[in-house]
Design a protein around this motif. Sequence first.
Motif, PDB file in Angstrom:
ATOM      1  N   VAL A 195     115.500-104.112  23.947  1.00  0.00           N
ATOM      2  CA  VAL A 195     114.061-103.968  24.209  1.00  0.00           C
ATOM      3  C   VAL A 195     113.483-103.159  23.060  1.00  0.00           C
ATOM      4  N   VAL A 196     112.398-103.619  22.496  1.00  0.00           N
ATOM      5  CA  VAL A 196     111.810-102.866  21.383  1.00  0.00           C
ATOM      6  C   VAL A 196     110.347-102.533  21.626  1.00  0.00           C
ATOM      7  N   SER A 197     109.926-101.450  20.954  1.00  0.00           N
ATOM      8  CA  SER A 197     108.522-101.041  20.938  1.00  0.00           C
ATOM      9  C   SER A 197     107.851-101.658  19.718  1.00  0.00           C
ATOM     10  N   ALA A 198     106.568-101.403  19.609  1.00  0.00           N
ATOM     11  CA  ALA A 198     105.813-101.820  18.431  1.00  0.00           C
ATOM     12  C   ALA A 198     106.236-100.960  17.241  1.00  0.00           C
ATOM     13  N   MET A 199     106.113-101.506  16.033  1.00  0.00           N
ATOM     14  CA  MET A 199     106.543-100.795  14.828  1.00  0.00           C
ATOM     15  C   MET A 199     105.678 -99.564  14.573  1.00  0.00           C
ATOM     16  N   GLY A 200     106.323 -98.410  14.411  1.00  0.00           N
ATOM     17  CA  GLY A 200     105.616 -97.189  14.027  1.00  0.00           C
ATOM     18  C   GLY A 200     104.377 -96.931  14.860  1.00  0.00           C
ATOM     19  N   LYS A 201     103.262 -96.791  14.174  1.00  0.00           N
ATOM     20  CA  LYS A 201     102.014 -96.453  14.872  1.00  0.00           C
ATOM     21  C   LYS A 201     101.165 -97.691  15.184  1.00  0.00           C
ATOM     22  N   THR A 202     101.795 -98.838  15.226  1.00  0.00           N
ATOM     23  CA  THR A 202     101.026-100.075  15.406  1.00  0.00           C
ATOM     24  C   THR A 202     100.112-100.047  16.630  1.00  0.00           C
ATOM     25  N   THR A 203     100.647 -99.558  17.758  1.00  0.00           N
ATOM     26  CA  THR A 203      99.826 -99.581  18.971  1.00  0.00           C
ATOM     27  C   THR A 203      98.563 -98.740  18.791  1.00  0.00           C
ATOM     28  N   ASP A 204      98.743 -97.553  18.187  1.00  0.00           N
ATOM     29  CA  ASP A 204      97.567 -96.704  17.920  1.00  0.00           C
ATOM     30  C   ASP A 204      96.559 -97.444  17.049  1.00  0.00           C
ATOM     31  N   GLN A 205      97.070 -98.121  16.017  1.00  0.00           N
ATOM     32  CA  GLN A 205      96.168 -98.810  15.085  1.00  0.00           C
ATOM     33  C   GLN A 205      95.428 -99.953  15.770  1.00  0.00           C
ATOM     34  N   LEU A 206      96.139-100.678  16.602  1.00  0.00           N
ATOM     35  CA  LEU A 206      95.497-101.792  17.315  1.00  0.00           C
ATOM     36  C   LEU A 206      94.379-101.263  18.214  1.00  0.00           C
ATOM     37  N   LEU A 207      94.706-100.198  18.950  1.00  0.00           N
ATOM     38  CA  LEU A 207      93.701 -99.658  19.873  1.00  0.00           C
ATOM     39  C   LEU A 207      92.514 -99.080  19.105  1.00  0.00           C
ATOM     40  N   ALA A 208      92.807 -98.468  17.953  1.00  0.00           N
ATOM     41  CA  ALA A 208      91.711 -97.894  17.149  1.00  0.00           C
ATOM     42  C   ALA A 208      90.741 -98.996  16.725  1.00  0.00           C
ATOM     43  N   MET A 209      91.280-100.155  16.379  1.00  0.00           N
ATOM     44  CA  MET A 209      90.395-101.259  15.973  1.00  0.00           C
ATOM     45  C   MET A 209      89.473-101.666  17.116  1.00  0.00           C
ATOM     46  N   ALA A 210      90.034-101.687  18.312  1.00  0.00           N
ATOM     47  CA  ALA A 210      89.203-102.047  19.467  1.00  0.00           C
ATOM     48  C   ALA A 210      88.028-101.085  19.577  1.00  0.00           C
ATOM     49  N   TYR A 211      88.329 -99.784  19.401  1.00  0.00           N
ATOM     50  CA  TYR A 211      87.266 -98.780  19.585  1.00  0.00           C
ATOM     51  C   TYR A 211      86.299 -98.738  18.405  1.00  0.00           C
ATOM     52  N   GLU A 212      86.688 -99.384  17.286  1.00  0.00           N
ATOM     53  CA  GLU A 212      85.704 -99.532  16.208  1.00  0.00           C
ATOM     54  C   GLU A 212      84.622-100.524  16.613  1.00  0.00           C
ATOM     55  N   LEU A 213      85.013-101.448  17.490  1.00  0.00           N
ATOM     56  CA  LEU A 213      84.053-102.481  17.891  1.00  0.00           C
ATOM     57  C   LEU A 213      83.239-102.099  19.111  1.00  0.00           C
ATOM     58  N   THR A 214      83.866-101.372  20.017  1.00  0.00           N
ATOM     59  CA  THR A 214      83.159-101.017  21.252  1.00  0.00           C
ATOM     60  C   THR A 214      83.752 -99.762  21.862  1.00  0.00           C
ATOM     61  N   GLN A 215      82.894 -98.960  22.479  1.00  0.00           N
ATOM     62  CA  GLN A 215      83.390 -97.777  23.173  1.00  0.00           C
ATOM     63  C   GLN A 215      83.909 -98.135  24.555  1.00  0.00           C
ATOM     64  N   ASN A 216      83.643 -99.363  24.950  1.00  0.00           N
ATOM     65  CA  ASN A 216      83.976 -99.738  26.318  1.00  0.00           C
ATOM     66  C   ASN A 216      84.690-101.087  26.370  1.00  0.00           C
ATOM     67  N   PRO A 217      85.862-101.171  25.737  1.00  0.00           N
ATOM     68  CA  PRO A 217      86.529-102.475  25.669  1.00  0.00           C
ATOM     69  C   PRO A 217      87.019-102.935  27.039  1.00  0.00           C
ATOM     70  N   SER A 218      87.045-104.223  27.220  1.00  0.00           N
ATOM     71  CA  SER A 218      87.599-104.800  28.446  1.00  0.00           C
ATOM     72  C   SER A 218      89.095-104.477  28.493  1.00  0.00           C
ATOM     73  N   LEU A 219      89.564-103.998  29.627  1.00  0.00           N
ATOM     74  CA  LEU A 219      90.973-103.611  29.718  1.00  0.00           C
ATOM     75  C   LEU A 219      91.887-104.826  29.582  1.00  0.00           C
ATOM     76  N   ARG A 220      91.409-105.964  30.067  1.00  0.00           N
ATOM     77  CA  ARG A 220      92.213-107.180  29.919  1.00  0.00           C
ATOM     78  C   ARG A 220      92.421-107.495  28.437  1.00  0.00           C
ATOM     79  N   GLU A 221      91.350-107.391  27.671  1.00  0.00           N
ATOM     80  CA  GLU A 221      91.460-107.712  26.247  1.00  0.00           C
ATOM     81  C   GLU A 221      92.258-106.641  25.496  1.00  0.00           C
ATOM     82  N   LEU A 222      92.130-105.385  25.938  1.00  0.00           N
ATOM     83  CA  LEU A 222      92.945-104.325  25.315  1.00  0.00           C
ATOM     84  C   LEU A 222      94.428-104.629  25.484  1.00  0.00           C
ATOM     85  N   ASP A 223      94.801-105.086  26.665  1.00  0.00           N
ATOM     86  CA  ASP A 223      96.201-105.437  26.910  1.00  0.00           C
ATOM     87  C   ASP A 223      96.632-106.618  26.048  1.00  0.00           C
ATOM     88  N   MET A 224      95.753-107.588  25.942  1.00  0.00           N
ATOM     89  CA  MET A 224      96.037-108.753  25.102  1.00  0.00           C
ATOM     90  C   MET A 224      96.331-108.283  23.679  1.00  0.00           C
TER      91      MET A 224
END
Length: 407
Positions: free
Chosen positions: A39-68
């Motif tokens: 079982v593996v995690s995302a590489m390094g800080k990838t998850t943080d980076q992905l989530l940061a991009m979401a918050y660049e677009l909106t302060q209130n992202p859909s949780l379904r899309e955040l999971d996607m």
Amino acid sequence: MALVVQKFGGTSVADTEKIRNVARKVIREREAGNDVVVVVSAMGKTTDQLLAMAYELTQNPSLRELDMLASTGEQITIALLAMALHEMGHKAVSMTGPQVGILTDNIHSKAKIVQISDQRLREQLETGHIVIVAGFQGATVDGSITTLGRGGSDTTAVALAAVLKADCCDIYTDVNGVYTCDPRLVPNARKLEAITYDEMLELATLGARVLHNRAVEFAKRYNVPLQVRSSFNDEPGTMVVKETGNMEDIIVSGVAYNRTEAQIKVYGLPDHPGVAAELFKALHDARIVVDMILQNVGHDDTNDLSFTVAREDLNAALDCAKAVAERVGAREVIVSPNIAKVSVVGAGVQSHTDVAANMFKALADKQINIQSISTSEIKISCIIAEEDVDKAVQAIHDALDLSVGSV
Ligand code: ASP
Ligand code: MG
């Protein structure tokens, strides 16, 4: 032939060279004649980076899309690890959580696993594959991708180990095991050879960042033998196990701290049945997880009550508390946003009265004020000012002689 589940965290797979290193560890297990699920995690800080991009677009992202979005991190790692294994001459196949059949509830971003089918995993193992599974993700009955909460790959690993009845579940990380305290704060912290599920659960819940607490809950419930160890050396790590005979000698296993909570105090609540029920029903309805709840001894027909919540829930919790306080006629609601909790955890804490005395004296000697205290069978927690945490954990660790073992 044994069945082994290995889990590698983000720092262990941070770049392709590290992924190759992981492949070698997997192959070693395979060549010892074992079936292997990785079982593996995302590489390094990838998850943080992905989530940061979401918050660049909106302060209130859909949780379904955040999971996607967040689930893609792990998908990168599984494919790369499979390729690394192929290149080294091994049969390996990558699978997402939904492909494995990890069914979760529909609480996006902190979903709980409700069922896992082992059929597809078994098919792949039987045809000689190393199976590489994306951690941290699953899907709802209607196919939406969900994630299990930050750090959730540990939970995936332990859950798979439980359904497959694996012989062991090794959690590879960037530290050598579970320590008596965070070695970054307490340089003389000592690595533990073994710790019980209950103690580990307390440590994980209280802020030790080595294992996801839900992973420990699973391990305890299904009796999965867990080992926390480093992916960068071959030293034995820390076994997380059921209590065994010689563990009784160990009084205190570790000191944990947490600076992610805030405290709300409600003063002058009327002292009659139903008041606490009303307050905590409101918090529950707002889906706020409440941690340390304390009520003072009542006087003059009133009570004071305090509780802690995650700082990100502070505003919502405060709204609930103020609304209830007004309804029931409490005197005032006060917030302490900058608190920290330091805790001593160990199977012998309750029966050895000197532990509490030594812990409180260590804080007193450093002029650190204790704002609240709570205890359970295996822990003592104190709320202190956040700025005192570093001093406090070192002082408690020293006072309890944890660097040399607590006997
Ligand atoms: N990649 C996810 C996170 O960073 C899950 C994990 O690492 O366990 O939280
Ligand atoms: Mg991680």
